[in-house]
Write an enzyme that holds these catalytic residues in place. Structure first.
Site, mmCIF file in Angstrom:
data_model
loop_
_atom_site.group_PDB
_atom_site.id
_atom_site.type_symbol
_atom_site.label_atom_id
_atom_site.label_comp_id
_atom_site.label_asym_id
_atom_site.label_seq_id
_atom_site.Cartn_x
_atom_site.Cartn_y
_atom_site.Cartn_z
ATOM 1 C CG ASN A 98 34.336 48.825 40.328
ATOM 2 O OD1 ASN A 98 34.579 49.569 39.385
ATOM 3 N ND2 ASN A 98 34.739 49.097 41.546
ATOM 4 C CB CYS A 102 36.161 47.268 44.550
ATOM 5 S SG CYS A 102 35.039 46.183 43.734
ATOM 6 C CB THR A 130 55.945 28.900 39.884
ATOM 7 O OG1 THR A 130 57.373 28.934 39.856
ATOM 8 C CG2 THR A 130 55.446 27.493 39.621
ATOM 9 C CB SER A 169 39.146 39.370 38.077
ATOM 10 O OG SER A 169 39.128 38.900 39.403
ATOM 11 N N GLY A 170 39.476 36.052 38.108
ATOM 12 C CA GLY A 170 38.805 34.768 38.329
ATOM 13 C C GLY A 170 37.658 34.825 39.326
ATOM 14 C CB ALA A 189 41.281 42.429 37.349
ATOM 15 C CB THR A 190 44.906 44.266 41.251
ATOM 16 O OG1 THR A 190 43.626 44.402 41.862
ATOM 17 C CG2 THR A 190 45.840 45.331 41.775
ATOM 18 C CD GLN A 200 32.862 43.829 39.125
ATOM 19 O OE1 GLN A 200 31.913 43.045 39.094
ATOM 20 N NE2 GLN A 200 33.575 44.024 40.214
HETATM 21 C C1 LIG Z 1 36.576 46.744 37.626
HETATM 22 C C2 LIG Z 1 37.572 46.055 38.483
HETATM 23 N N1 LIG Z 1 38.857 46.072 38.132
HETATM 24 C C3 LIG Z 1 39.792 45.438 38.844
HETATM 25 C C4 LIG Z 1 39.474 44.746 39.979
HETATM 26 C C5 LIG Z 1 40.545 44.021 40.740
HETATM 27 O O1 LIG Z 1 40.409 42.649 40.525
HETATM 28 P P1 LIG Z 1 41.205 41.560 41.373
HETATM 29 O O2 LIG Z 1 40.494 41.409 42.654
HETATM 30 O O3 LIG Z 1 41.172 40.332 40.512
HETATM 31 O O4 LIG Z 1 42.608 42.058 41.529
HETATM 32 C C6 LIG Z 1 38.152 44.702 40.400
HETATM 33 C C7 LIG Z 1 37.754 44.024 41.640
HETATM 34 O O5 LIG Z 1 37.694 44.589 42.687
HETATM 35 C C8 LIG Z 1 37.172 45.370 39.625
HETATM 36 O O6 LIG Z 1 35.901 45.362 39.984
#
Ligand SMILES: Cc1ncc(COP(=O)(O)O)c(C=O)c1O
Length: 394
Positions: free
Chosen positions: A155, A330, A244, A203-204, A75-76, A183
């Site tokens: 989060n 986080c 890839t 995010s996985g 997700a980042t 989340q």
């Molecule tokens: C709301 C939210 N966005 C983005 C992220 C980032 O996700 P990822 O760890 O898959 O990069 C997180 C996780 O920390 C999250 O809680």
């Protein structure tokens, strides 16, 4: 029998890999090693077929067309692509972006990055319950707004934003709506069409899948999302994101998504029951405890509590049998009070004496009873006075 400690209660940071997900992934590490982008032989075709199956599962959980879902590293990356990619494409005509102050660091910092390149950011304050003020959002929308980015489930405090209402406002104003669903995906129902979501980050590892994999949904029509890819290279993923793909990770995310689809209701019922079982005795013993975020519009797998007057570090060390996170959640690389808690009105001191307790699919009632007892004992030993502030209603 006492449960094995420390009890894992940091489900927002990450979730344990579901063993069924691991089983599904295994063959794609060794026998299925082919490059899914190799189009001239069976090794590539098989890997590609597995990746496409996984894409369908992810799309199926958000009511999307599989062609609109692209794999990323998490997700980042998806959030960076959504914000930087759209603003790079649109900022000459529409340099305005709206972001709530309580978004995840990767959204906040992506918005700050585009601001350094000339974009104008409206930082939307949130209500004391952690929810968006839809009137403020409506007032902030203007003719030059390109994008609104609001997360579905916070989060740090677990509140669920009124995603469909935000989507409706954005669609009416002709503005793209990006939803960070890291989340929320797999935990609450999401429907990109029903909710007018144009971009979504996934995010996985928040849904019992592997780390290092995620996805972005990009609407293909009505409106077609315009963006500039942020990763240059071989043009994989339809040019959206070069690099890839790992079939094992894609299969893991796909499998986690399909399990989440079948288990969403039962997971939610399990989590809601355990949340009550955890919070009720703590609120009975200490009515002055503050549950951060709205009591109703929330995902109960995230219980963030403030203990005003208690030394946060002391409390955390008394809770070493629980794997929990303090307010900063986080953003583990940073310390100090949580900007999310401060944004909803907690003082710096109260924000520092706050702890997030996560509950998930694999949490057991025994663990919850042990955790509640541990919290009550720690607070009692720290001499936290009982005050009559009224217990929150269930
Ligand atoms: C709301 C939210 N966005 C983005 C992220 C980032 O996700 P990822 O760890 O898959 O990069 C997180 C996780 O920390 C999250 O809680």
């Amino acid at each position: 029998m006492a449960p094995k400690t420390p009890i894992y209660m940091d489900y927002q940071a990450t979730t344990p890999l579901d063993p069924k997900v691991f089983t599904a992934m295994q063959r794609w590490f060794v026998e299925g090693f082919g490059n899914p982008h190799s189009s001239t032989h069976r090794y590539g075709w098989e890997a590609e077929a597995a990746v496409e199956e996984a894409r369908k599962s992810v799309a199926g959980l958000i009511n999307a067309d599989a062609k609109s879902v692209f794999f990323t590293s998490g997700a980042t990356e998806s959030n960076n692509l959504a914000i930087k990619g759209v603003m790079e494409a649109l900022s000459a005509q529409k340099p305005h972006l709206i972001i709530p102050v309580t978004e995840h660091k990767c959204v906040v910092e992506s918005a700050q990055a585009v601001a350094r390149h000339g974009a104008r950011v409206t930082w939307l304050p949130m209500k004391p319950d952690g929810l968006i003020d839809l009137d403020l959002l409506a007032q902030a929308l203007s003719d030059d707004t390109a994008l609104v980015s609001v997360m579905a489930v916070n989060n740090e405090i677990g509140v669920i934003q009124p995603v469909a209402e935000i989507g409706a406002l954005c669609r009416k104003a002709g503005v793209y709506f990006h939803c960070d669903a890291a989340q929320a995906f797999g935990k609450i129902p999401l429907d990109v069409d029903g909710m007018n979501i144009d971009l979504m980050s996934i995010s996985g590892h928040k849904i019992y899948g592997p780390k290092g994999i995620g996805a972005i949904y990009l609407r293909r029509a009505r409106p077609r999302v315009r963006y500039v890819p942020q990763m240059a290279g071989g043009g994989q993923e339809g040019g959206v994101r070069s690099g890839t793909l790992s079939p094992a990770l894609c299969v893991g995310l796909g499998q986690a998504a399909s399990i989440a689809k079948t288990r969403m209701q039962s997971d939610q019922a399990h989590i809601n029951d355990l949340a009550k079982r955890f919070l009720h005795p703590i609120e009975q013993a200490f009515p002055q405890v503050i549950l951060n975020g709205d009591r109703h519009a929330r995902f109960w797998g995230n219980i963030n509590l403030s203990f005003p007057g208690v030394d946060g570090d002391l409390l955390l060390s008394s809770l070493r049998d629980l794997a929990v996170s303090s307010g900063a959640a986080c953003a583990s690389a940073t310390s100090g009070p949580s900007y999310v808690l401060e944004a909803i009105g907690r003082s710096r001191k109260d924000a520092l004496s706050s702890i997030r307790f996560g509950i998930g699919r694999f949490t057991t009632p025994e663990e919850i009873d042990f955790a509640a007892r541990t919290v009550i004992t720690a607070l009692t030993e720290l001499g936290w006075d009982k005050k009559e502030h009224g217990v929150g209603a269930w």
